[in-house]
Enzyme design. Structure first.
Site, short mmCIF file in Angstrom:
data_model
loop_
_atom_site.label_atom_id
_atom_site.label_comp_id
_atom_site.label_asym_id
_atom_site.label_seq_id
_atom_site.Cartn_x
_atom_site.Cartn_y
_atom_site.Cartn_z
N ARG A 91 0.87 -1.17 0.00
CA ARG A 91 0.00 0.00 0.00
C ARG A 91 0.91 1.22 0.00
NH1 ARG A 91 -0.98 4.58 3.65
NH2 ARG A 91 -3.17 5.16 3.49
N LEU A 92 0.85 2.02 -1.05
CA LEU A 92 1.74 3.16 -1.23
C LEU A 92 1.10 4.38 -0.59
CD1 LEU A 92 2.55 2.54 -5.01
CD2 LEU A 92 3.83 1.73 -3.02
N ASP A 93 1.70 4.86 0.48
CA ASP A 93 1.11 5.95 1.25
C ASP A 93 1.12 7.26 0.46
OD1 ASP A 93 0.25 7.24 3.85
OD2 ASP A 93 2.15 8.28 3.54
N ALA A 94 -0.02 7.95 0.45
CA ALA A 94 -0.16 9.34 -0.03
C ALA A 94 0.69 9.64 -1.26
CB ALA A 94 0.20 10.30 1.11
N VAL A 95 0.38 8.95 -2.35
CA VAL A 95 1.18 9.17 -3.56
C VAL A 95 0.96 10.57 -4.15
CG1 VAL A 95 1.25 6.71 -4.12
CG2 VAL A 95 -0.56 8.14 -5.10
N ASP A 155 -6.52 6.83 9.27
CA ASP A 155 -6.58 8.28 9.07
C ASP A 155 -7.92 8.85 9.51
OD1 ASP A 155 -4.10 9.19 8.15
OD2 ASP A 155 -4.50 8.47 6.12
N GLN A 156 -9.00 8.23 9.05
CA GLN A 156 -10.33 8.79 9.30
C GLN A 156 -10.69 8.74 10.78
OE1 GLN A 156 -11.37 10.42 6.93
NE2 GLN A 156 -10.36 9.49 5.18
N GLU A 178 -2.62 4.94 -2.21
CA GLU A 178 -3.50 5.88 -1.52
C GLU A 178 -3.31 7.25 -2.16
OE1 GLU A 178 -4.21 8.36 2.58
OE2 GLU A 178 -2.25 7.52 2.08
N GLY A 190 -8.05 8.25 13.40
CA GLY A 190 -6.96 8.82 14.17
C GLY A 190 -6.75 10.30 13.97
N ASN A 191 -7.23 10.86 12.88
CA ASN A 191 -7.08 12.29 12.66
C ASN A 191 -8.28 13.09 13.15
OD1 ASN A 191 -4.45 12.42 11.65
ND2 ASN A 191 -5.12 11.75 9.63
#
Length: 608
Positions: free
Chosen positions: A258-262, A391-392, A297, A394-395
């Site tokens: 899973r590629l974070d925040a591309v 994210d949804q 992502e 924890g943020n």
């Protein structure tokens, strides 16, 4: 890719390779079990090499740059003394794999369970996580997704502050801990997805710029200078990260990354890094007869990420789509702060289910511009949807999960529409039984100035959305401990009932209609009752399946069902699921078109 960075051990010798193109001298310093200084040779591409015979695995080493500073290996495989300490030689040949028959599974069969190793169990290790795998198998999960494991400062972190991309954090169990975990997953038929971060490195212990131009000030990211993917010397930076991706596939048998925040990977080259990465991964998969995947992502809603190269795309296998989450979250909670304000129209949930993106060239008031491009022609099983993720949850300032935001009937409806939709579903740890503990933001940096900057940044981030609420201190141990799952809840009251409901929905998904091989035509998706009543109709090898979801408390008319004999196989309002009593009409042969669902409910009918 002529060289693999790092210390590569084979019995009897170890080869060291490090990229430092601008330096005049690199010396390998052995610290244990013996002390020695070994000069390294430089090649035309700026790589420095040396080969040491009779060096045992477990040896401790570091690099001395131009006789002035000493640094760990930027491709270190393990950091036994933390991010500021020296590196250690690892023998990757010693692990006894037992998954030789495992080839992987197709993406459209993925049912994903995302978790954070440190908070998934009381012990917070990969070994203890292995002891929970049977729970996931029984639930019907087919793929587990680990939040990042790259070595970070201290012992508590979400993982996105990693500074050694090749090293597995020692607090989690290190290299052999991850290999054991993957091995046990594959023995149970579970694929493993690893979250990797190629858009930045963390702020503490990041010494890569001391070696070479890994970063550029041409672009700025939320974390500072961008990784250098398109400037001078970027070929070797790309090789470093591509080597990292292939390292996880080859030496850890990982099934997908899973590629974070591309969207934070800035790259305007003719062939972007992501396209090159996809080419290398697909070639590796073909050469090794293994199914290995890339899942991106992105918040760009850009279908080019997953389009084939022949259509001008980057050929990534799948991507996360946040629009479904936002639309459903607003539908259930009524929250409309920040980006959620873009999802208050009545059509957005149905549009997310029909068109993959809500914002596919549509004007975004939050962004003050048109956002996204169309994706309706792309297969739905190239999109990962969720109702919660790290994210949804924890943020949020207080890290509240869905279980604290909506009632029990709403949670069942949310689970059903996620798991019975024709997309790849992702669940966040504890969601399946309604975990009530928060998932908070926590870190363990040692630099006092950095600690204060992080605290200040978190307060400023939430000031506009949560007036008067200070988020918990991310450096407090209690913030971390509050975020751990309470597994004892799985056997109690509504928690056990919700767990059974999730298990049943996943069972229906797998039995009837939702894997691609079973679907004979594209699903039909309709919205009625101002977008609060969703109907999904699928023609499968087992017959017609109709899924009904009423998100309103008031009745909704059933308008799409044909004149057939129907068997009801799921009814969330049934007392079995602690519902108020069935809100559906009594079953009878013939049309249900003029009947109603008399309140919030999800149901599945199969043509008899």
């Amino acid at each position: 890719m002529p060289f693999k960075p790092g210390a590569w051990y084979t019995p009897g010798k170890c080869t060291f390779t490090v990229w430092a193109p601008h330096h005049e001298k690199i010396t390998l310093e052995l610290l244990r079990p013996r002390k020695a200084e070994i000069p390294m040779d430089k090649d035309p591409l700026g790589y420095w090499h040396c080969l040491l015979p009779e060096l045992p695995a477990g040896s401790i080493y570091q690099y001395c740059i131009d006789d002035s500073i000493r640094r760990p290996d930027p491709a270190s495989f393990t950091q036994p003394e933390g991010v500021h300490g020296p590196s250690q030689v690892v023998d990757h040949t010693e692990f006894a794999w037992e998954d030789q028959k495992w080839k992987g599974i197709l993406l459209h069969d993925y049912i994903i369970y995302e978790f954070h190793i440190g908070t998934f169990t009381d012990e917070g290790t990969l070994l203890s996580a292995t002891q929970r795998l049977n729970h996931l198998v029984d639930l019907g999960i087919t793929a587990v997704e680990l939040m990042p494991v790259a070595h970070f400062p201290g012992n508590r972190n979400w993982g996105y502050d990693g500074v050694y991309p090749f090293a597995v954090h020692t607090a989690y169990g290190g290299i052999n801990g991850l290999k054991d975990f993957v091995n046990e997953c594959h023995k149970r038929g579970l694929a493993v997805i690893l979250d990797v971060v190629y858009n930045h490195l963390g702020p503490e212990g990041n010494y890569m710029r001391d070696f070479g131009p890994y970063f550029t000030d041409k672009y700025k990211t939320p974390w500072g200078d961008a990784v250098n993917f398109d400037g001078p010397f970027s070929d070797e930076v790309r090789r470093y990260f591509i080597a990292n991706a292939l390292y996880w596939y080859e030496y850890f048998h990982i099934d997908a990354l899973r590629l974070d925040a591309v969207h934070a990977i800035y790259d305007f080259s003719a062939k972007p890094f992501l396209a090159q990465l996809a080419d290398e991964v697909h070639e590796w998969s073909r050469s090794n007869s293994r199914m290995r995947w890339l899942i991106a992502e992105s918040d760009l809603n850009d279908s080019r990420l997953i389009r084939p190269a022949s259509q001008g795309g980057l050929d990534i296998d799948a991507q996360w789509s946040d629009d479904f989450h936002h639309a459903l979250h607003v539908q259930l909670t009524g929250e409309n702060q920040g980006i959620l304000g873009d999802f208050t129209d009545s059509d957005v949930l149905a549009k997310a289910l029909n068109d993959r993106f809500v914002y596919d060239g549509r004007y975004s008031n939050y962004r003050k511009r048109t956002h996204g491009n169309p994706a309706v022609d792309l297969a739905r099983n190239k999109f990962v949807l969720c109702i919660q993720n790290h994210d949804q949850v924890g943020n949020r300032a207080r890290g509240e999960r869905m279980s604290l935001l909506v009632d029990f009937e709403s949670r069942k409806c949310a689970a059903a529409v996620l798991l019975l939709s024709p997309y790849i579903p992702l669940m966040f740890m504890g969601e399946e039984y309604g975990e009530a503990n928060p998932f908070l933001y926590f870190v363990d940096h040692t630099d006092p100035d950095l600690q204060e900057a992080v605290r200040k940044g978190r307060k400023e981030e939430f000031a506009a959305f949560h007036v008067g609420i200070d988020p918990p201190d991310p450096f407090a141990e209690d913030t971390f401990f509050q975020s751990k799952l309470q597994w004892s809840r799985t056997e109690k009251a509504d928690h056990a009932i919700l767990l059974g409901f999730y298990r049943t929905c996943i069972g229906l998904r797998r039995e009837y209609a939702f894997a691609k091989k079973h679907v004979s035509s594209a699903p039909e998706i309709y919205a009625d009752n101002d977008g609060k009543f969703i109907t999904i109709i699928m023609e499968t090898e087992s017959g017609t399946v109709v899924c009904l979801f009423n998100f309103a408390d008031h009745p909704a008319s059933i308008t799409r069902m044909e004149d057939k004999s129907w068997e009801k196989v799921l009814d969330s309002s049934d007392p079995r699921w602690n519902g108020p009593g069935s809100l559906l009409p009594a079953l009878k042969k013939g049309s249900l078109r003029k009947e109603k669902i008399n309140g919030k409910c999800s149901a599945v009918f199969v043509a008899a």
